[in-house]
Design an enzyme around this catalytic site. Structure first.
Site: not given
Ligand code: CAA
Length: 388
Positions: A132, A242, A364, A128
Site C-alpha cells: 500500500s 486501470a 491495484e 515485499p
C-alpha cells in the site's frame, strides 16, 4: 437488460467480449482453475480476431478502443472467468505507462507488438515491504558508465514470466522519497532480470503472479520511461486509469454469479416447488441485481470521466473499484448461499466465483487505500469550496 446509454462501438465490444467469453473462456475456466495453466488458447483466438490489444491507439496498429469499450469488454470476459479477465486487464495496465509517457521510439518499438498480442506487459511497482505504501519502494537505480543499473525485488507481479516487457519503478535518489522514483522499461531477456517464485493463489488461479528479481540488471538510458523523478506520479496516473478495469472485472464476476444463481434457484426444488418461489430467495436476487447494476454504472461513469479527462477521474476510479469489488464479494457470497451445500463443492462452478471475487478487494490498491483516496479527494473538494 436495456443498454440505452451505450454507443454502437460500445455494444460492438460488449458483443465481441460476450462471444469470446462464451465460446473460448467458458469451456476452459474450470480446467485452468484446477491446473493453474495460462490460457494460451484464449490469446490465440484474441490474436486471430484482432482483439488482443483493443486499447492500443490505431496509429500503433491497435483498435483504438476507448477506456469505456475496454471496461465493457473486460466485464464480459469476467462473467465467465475472473482470472482470464484479470490477465487481459493487467496487460492493458502494463502498457498504460508506455501510452501515457513513452517516447515516440518506445511506442514504435513496443505498441504494435502489444496490439497484435505478441508482446505481453506487466507492472512492477509493489515490493515485499512496499505494498500500500508504494512510495516507500527500495529497488534502486544507479547510473554507471552508459547504463542504468537496477537492483531489488518486486512482488505480486501479475503476468510475470508471460510478459515480455516490464515497467519497473526504482528509486535513484532515496533521500528524496517518492520524488526520487523513476520508471524504466525492462525486457524479459535483459541479463540480471529474473522471474522468481510463482505465488499459489486462492482464486484467479490461471493468472501467473510472480516475484521479480533485479540483480545488477543493466539497461540502456533509452529505456527510462518518462522524466527522472516522475515515476511515482506515473504509477498513480496508471492506477487511476486501470482501476475501473478491476471494477469491471468485479462487475463481471458478480454478474456471472447472479446468472448461475438465477438458473439454479429456478431449477432447485424443495418443499414441492422451485426455491425461487420463496420471498427470501427473491429478495436476495433483487438485492444482488440492484447492487450489480449500480456498480456497473459507477464503473462506466469512471471510464467516461477518464476519457473526458475530468478532474474527478481519480475520485471516480477509486469509487468504482471500491464499490464494484465490495459488490462482487457480497453477491458471490450470497450466490454460494443460494446453492446451499452444492455451492460449497467444486462440482458446481459457483465457489470459484467467490474465490475469484476476493482479489478484486485487494489488488491495484486495497479497498482501504481506495477509501483513503476518496476521503482525501472529498476533503480537498470541501476545503476548496470553503475558500470560494
Ligand atoms: N496522479 C498524479 N499524481 C499523484 C496521484 C495521482 N493519482 N496521487 C498522488 N500523486 C502525487 C502527489 O501529488 C504527490 O506529488 P508531490 O510529491 O509533487 O506533492 C506525490 O504523488 C505523493 O502523493 P501522496 O503524498 O498522496 O502519496 P502517499 O505516499 O500518501 O500515497 C497512495 C498515496 C494513494 C496511498 C498510494 O501510495 C497508493 O495508491 N498506494 C496503493 C498502491 C497500489 O495500488 N498498488 C498496487 C500495484 S498494482 C498490483 O496490484 C499488482 C499487479 O500486477 C496488478
Amino acid at each position: 437488460m436495456s443498454e440505452f446509454d451505450l454507443t454502437e462501438q460500445n455494444m460492438y465490444y460488449r458483443d465481441q467480449g460476450r462471444k469470446i467469453a462464451r465460446e473460448c473462456i467458458r469451456p476452459l475456466a474450470a480446467e485452468l482453475d484446477r491446473t493453474g495453466e495460462y490460457p494460451h488458447k484464449l490469446f490465440e483466438t484474441l490474436h486471430k480476431e484482432n482483439l488482443a490489444g483493443i486499447w492500443v491507439p490505431t496509429e500503433y496498429g491497435g483498435r483504438g478502443a476507448s477506456l469505456l469499450d475496454l471496461v465493457i469488454f473486460i466485464e464480459e470476459m469476467a462473467r465467465e472467468c475472473g482470472g482470464m479477465a484479470a490477465i487481459y486487464a493487467v496487460n492493458a495496465l502494463g502498457s498504460f505507462p508506455l501510452i501515457l509517457v513513452g517516447t515516440q521510439a518506445q511506442k514504435d518499438k513496443y505498441l504494435p507488438r502489444i496490439a497484435r498480442g505478441e508482446l505481453k506487459t506487466a507492472f512492477g511497482l509493489s515490493e515485499p515491504q512496499a505494498g500500500s505504501d508504494a512510495g516507500n519502494l527500495t529497488t534502486t537505480a544507479r547510473v554507471e558508465a552508459d547504463r542504468i543499473v537496477l537492483n531489488g525485488t518486486k512482488k505480486w507481479n501479475t503476468n510475470g514470466g508471460i510478459a515480455g516487457i516490464y515497467t519497473i519503478f526504482a528509486n535513484a535518489h532515496p533521500e528524496k522519497g517518492a520524488r526520487g522514483i523513476t520508471a524504466y522499461l525492462v525486457e524479459k531477456d535483459t541479463p540480471g532480470f529474473r522471474v522468481g517464485k510463482r505465488e499459489q493463489l486462492m482464486g484467479i488461479r490461471c493468472v501467473p503472479v510472480h516475484e521479480l528479481h533485479l540483480e545488477d540488471c543493466r539497461i540502456e538510458p533509452s529505456q527510462q520511461l518518462g522524466a527522472e523523478g516522475e515515476g511515482f506520479k506515473i504509477a498513480m496516473q496508471t492506477l487511476d486509469m486501470a482501476r475501473p478495469g478491476i471494477g469491471a472485472q468485479a462487475v463481471g464476476i458478480a454478474q456471472g454469479a447472479l446468472d448461475l444463481a438465477l438458473s439454479y434457484t429456478q431449477d432447485r426444488q424443495q418443499f414441492g416447488q422451485p426455491i425461487a418461489r420463496n420471498q427470501a430467495i427473491q429478495f436476495k436476487i433483487a438485492d444482488m441485481g440492484t447492487q450489480i447494476h449500480a456498480a456497473r454504472l459507477l464503473v462506466r461513469h469512471a471510464a467516461r470521466a477518464i476519457v473526458q479527462q475530468s478532474a474527478q477521474s481519480q475520485l471516480y476510479a477509486s469509487m468504482a473499484k471500491l464499490f464494484a469489488s465490495d459488490t462482487a464479494m457480497s453477491v458471490t457470497t450470497d450466490a454460494v448461499q443460494l446453492f446451499g451445500g452444492y455451492g460449497y463443492c467444486q462440482d458446481f462452478p459457483i465457489e470459484k466465483y467467490l474465490r475469484d471475487a476476493k482479489i478484486t478487494q485487494i489488488y491495484e490498491g486495497t479497498n482501504e487505500i481506495q477509501r483513503m483516496v476518496i476521503a482525501r479527494a472529498l476533503f480537498k473538494a470541501a476545503s476548496n469550496k470553503d475558500k470560494q
